[in-house]
Design a protein around this motif. Structure first.
Motif, PDB file in Angstrom:
ATOM      1  N   ALA A  42       2.726  20.365 -44.718  1.00 61.27           N
ATOM      2  CA  ALA A  42       1.594  21.191 -45.138  1.00 61.27           C
ATOM      3  C   ALA A  42       0.705  20.470 -46.144  1.00 61.27           C
ATOM      4  N   GLN A  43       1.306  19.638 -46.989  1.00 64.40           N
ATOM      5  CA  GLN A  43       0.559  18.949 -48.039  1.00 64.40           C
ATOM      6  C   GLN A  43      -0.093  17.659 -47.559  1.00 64.40           C
ATOM      7  N   SER A  97      -2.341  28.793 -43.503  1.00 57.84           N
ATOM      8  CA  SER A  97      -1.748  29.157 -44.791  1.00 57.84           C
ATOM      9  C   SER A  97      -0.676  30.227 -44.650  1.00 57.84           C
ATOM     10  N   GLN A  98      -0.650  30.928 -43.515  1.00 56.22           N
ATOM     11  CA  GLN A  98       0.333  31.981 -43.299  1.00 56.22           C
ATOM     12  C   GLN A  98       1.629  31.459 -42.675  1.00 56.22           C
ATOM     13  N   ARG A 124      -1.419  17.012 -44.188  1.00 56.79           N
ATOM     14  CA  ARG A 124      -1.837  17.292 -42.813  1.00 56.79           C
ATOM     15  C   ARG A 124      -2.533  16.112 -42.168  1.00 56.79           C
TER      16      ARG A 124
END
Length: 412
Positions: A371-372, A362-363, A374
């Protein structure tokens, strides 16, 4: 790698209908923003309208324009075999681009045979955003005509020549469809410009008039190596956005001069041009063990992984250890091939931060689509500590859910 070269070939399909649709949408978006900003002024104008003669309204222009002309961004991509990476590249960038021009060949940079992977995938209709794609296949005969002597010698110079003339085809494609007002983004498939970067290039290209300086902007990329777990500390500088006016001004360079032109452009140019920080992502050497081996065996620096000179350098097990622990995989000029055993002598760490857990994902600054989604790019997360265990747990949960929802054949 850095995408600086010249001269390109014919684009066979018209994109006028697509251009018209994009311009209409651009104008619509611009009007909404303009109307909100001018709300109060419009109300006052209505009160004064009855006391003044009617006047013609000034034409409304899109914010994506320069001198009244729509600015279009063309992406020029050199493609080898990474279809999964190309899918991510297209899904992330194509909505903000006018067209994506792609060149591929049926030989590798090293001169070996390979399929035209993208052309075959398009025939199977398995490529997203295909309507934005324009693809040219550079034949082995054409490449041998330009690079034959170097290809017989082999090595880096031959690979560079093959690469350069495939990029030359991209420029020819661009010159068939682009106007001086447009922007050309030179990139590889693993170099992905951020949406806000592409929007800014459309709204306010940072170039001088008529191709004058500055004619190029370097898009610094957040750099990852081997997977999202290995975040490089320094930015990647391989993405370059060019003024098409500048490119057109230099479009008559002869084939014999193209390599010298490229060398001159590359020499100290990156540091002299404007730079946009964190403007893109570079996802280098992502994929499975086999895909990493394939890249290292066929790319421009494949001589560093010559099995004859450096036995074991292309071992998939060794490469997987290099990738997992963020270690330098290159074979040294003298000495044994690095074992890529973490902590063992003779191994060198990449200048990178290796993330320690799934929670740290998340960082990271990653492409939003990646990211959405994976699960669709699981191999890109494979070396994140805890990822494999979490995936197995999710699969068991999904299988259990599927069994519980399936009709019981014994009841009917």
């Amino acid at each position: 790698g850095v995408a600086d070269a010249f001269l390109r070939e014919v684009l066979v399909t018209s994109i006028f209908l697509e251009e018209s649709a994009e311009r209409q949408q651009d104008a619509k978006d611009g009007r909404v923003a303009w109307q909100r900003a001018q709300g109060k002024a419009q109300k006052k104008a209505k009160k004064r309208a009855s006391r003044r003669p009617a006047q013609k309204k000034a034409p409304k222009t899109s914010p994506d324009s320069r001198n009244g002309q729509t600015v279009r961004v063309f992406s020029l991509v050199l493609f080898g075999f990474e279809l999964q990476m190309l899918r991510l590249h297209l899904l992330q960038t194509a909505p903000h681009l006018h067209a994506v021009l792609v060149a591929e060949s049926t030989i590798t940079f090293q001169g070996g045979p390979k399929p035209a992977h993208l052309t075959e995938a398009l025939a199977r209709e398995t490529v997203p955003m295909a309507r934005k794609l324009r693809v040219a296949v550079v034949s082995p005969e054409e490449l041998r005509q330009h690079c034959g002597a170097l290809m017989q010698q082999g090595g880096y110079s031959a690979a560079r020549c093959v690469e350069t003339h495939q990029r030359a085809r991209l420029f020819r494609m661009l010159f068939e469809v682009a106007a001086a007002n447009d922007v050309a983004l030179l990139c590889d498939v693993d170099e992905i410009a951020k949406p806000q970067t592409l929007q800014q290039l459309r709204r306010a290209p940072p170039f001088g008039p008529n191709g004058s300086a500055p004619h190029k902007v370097v898009l610094e990329a957040i750099d990852y190596k081997f997977g999202v777990h290995c975040a490089m500390r320094a930015p990647w500088t391989g993405l370059h956005a060019y003024s098409v006016a500048f490119l057109l001004r230099n479009s008559r360079i002869t084939e014999s001069d193209v390599l010298a032109w490229v060398a001159e452009q590359g020499k100290n140019q990156i540091w002299k041009q404007p730079r946009w920080s964190a403007a893109a992502w570079h996802l280098s050497s992502f994929g499975t063990r086999a895909q990493l081996r394939q890249k290292l065996a066929t790319w421009g620096h494949a001589n560093l992984f010559d099995e004859h000179a450096h036995p074991g350098s292309l071992s998939e097990a060794r490469l997987a250890r290099c990738a997992e622990h963020c270690l330098v995989p290159d074979s040294p000029t003298v000495g044994a091939t690095p074992s890529c055993v973490d902590g063992a002598p003779g191994n060198q760490r990449l200048p990178a931060k290796r993330i320690g857990s799934i929670a740290e994902l998340s960082q990271l600054d990653l492409p939003p689509y990646l990211a959405q989604h994976r699960a669709n790019f699981s191999e890109y997360f494979a070396y994140v500590p805890g990822w494999q265990k979490a995936q197995k747990k999710a699969q068991k949960k999904a299988q259990k859910k599927a069994r519980s929802s399936a009709p019981d054949s014994r009841n009917g």
